[in-house]
Design a protein around this motif. Sequence first.
Motif, PDB file in Angstrom:
ATOM      1  N   CYS A 100       6.465  27.391 -21.600  1.00 13.84           N
ATOM      2  CA  CYS A 100       6.662  28.784 -21.982  1.00 13.84           C
ATOM      3  C   CYS A 100       7.036  28.856 -23.462  1.00 13.84           C
ATOM      4  O   CYS A 100       7.954  28.166 -23.905  1.00 13.84           O
ATOM      5  N   ASN A 104       8.470  31.100 -26.320  1.00 18.87           N
ATOM      6  CA  ASN A 104       9.334  32.278 -26.406  1.00 18.87           C
ATOM      7  C   ASN A 104       9.510  32.721 -27.846  1.00 18.87           C
ATOM      8  O   ASN A 104      10.253  32.091 -28.614  1.00 18.87           O
ATOM      9  N   CYS A 117       8.930  28.136 -15.743  1.00 19.57           N
ATOM     10  CA  CYS A 117       8.756  27.260 -16.904  1.00 19.57           C
ATOM     11  C   CYS A 117       9.327  25.871 -16.608  1.00 19.57           C
ATOM     12  O   CYS A 117      10.453  25.753 -16.134  1.00 19.57           O
ATOM     13  N   ASN A 125      10.205  24.698 -22.472  1.00 22.88           N
ATOM     14  CA  ASN A 125      10.226  25.891 -23.318  1.00 22.88           C
ATOM     15  C   ASN A 125      10.075  25.515 -24.785  1.00 22.88           C
ATOM     16  O   ASN A 125      10.587  24.488 -25.232  1.00 22.88           O
TER      17      ASN A 125
END
Length: 254
Positions: A93, A95, A134, A137
Amino acid sequence: MFKRVAVVVVSCGALLAGCGTEPQIDSQEEIISNLLEAGFQAEDIMVVEDAVYVGRDAHVTLEASREMLQPGEGSAEHYRTTNLVGTAVTKICVNPTATFNSYTRLSQGLDLALANYNALALRISFARGPTTGCTANITAATMAGSGGSAGYPSGGRPYGQINIGTGLNAYSVDLNEHVITHELGHTIGFRHSDFFNVAHSCGVSEGSAGVGAIHIPGTPTTSPAGTSLMNTCFRSSETGEFTSSDITALNYLY
């Protein structure tokens, strides 16, 4: 990754020199020593604001440098590091920070970059966070200039942050897509495709390496400008899409 016309980060000292406290200098010295032992040449290493980089935009942590000393396969120089993302990581993921999101073309470029990887149906997928499920990250943050920086995996996990220059917001969405896709490539273990002769894209030499740069079968051993999204420098005309050799490399590893 640096735009052809300018270097976007400047070292706070001479090559291989630190500029922090003594513990930071000790850590830098070990990282540099490990990189040299792994086969990276001195001209391929620089210190920027207490961090050690190779290839001009790939941050190397102490843990990652130690992993590079572990036995690798082969020694021909092209494309990937000894450090890769482990099988426990399936959904990465990315971000973006609030500042990152405030730049329209950076934000659009991120979506396109994630789509580039997901279109290949690899064993790892990317998602824009925050979201659920996830297994790793990455933070997408901003930096000054019109380039980017990232780092290599360690401990079987991708490097945890990419930094994208806010100056790219003045360029096309495709160019933003190109730079972000490139920096994400570093986080999962890709070296610059033209590191052995950076004159292909930048007009300067980056230097070669030993076990830290392993050839991926089926990929070329030369990378003139425009033949790989992972070349060191980029042109304003980049489309942001993987080339056939980039796709071969990704499918081979992931």
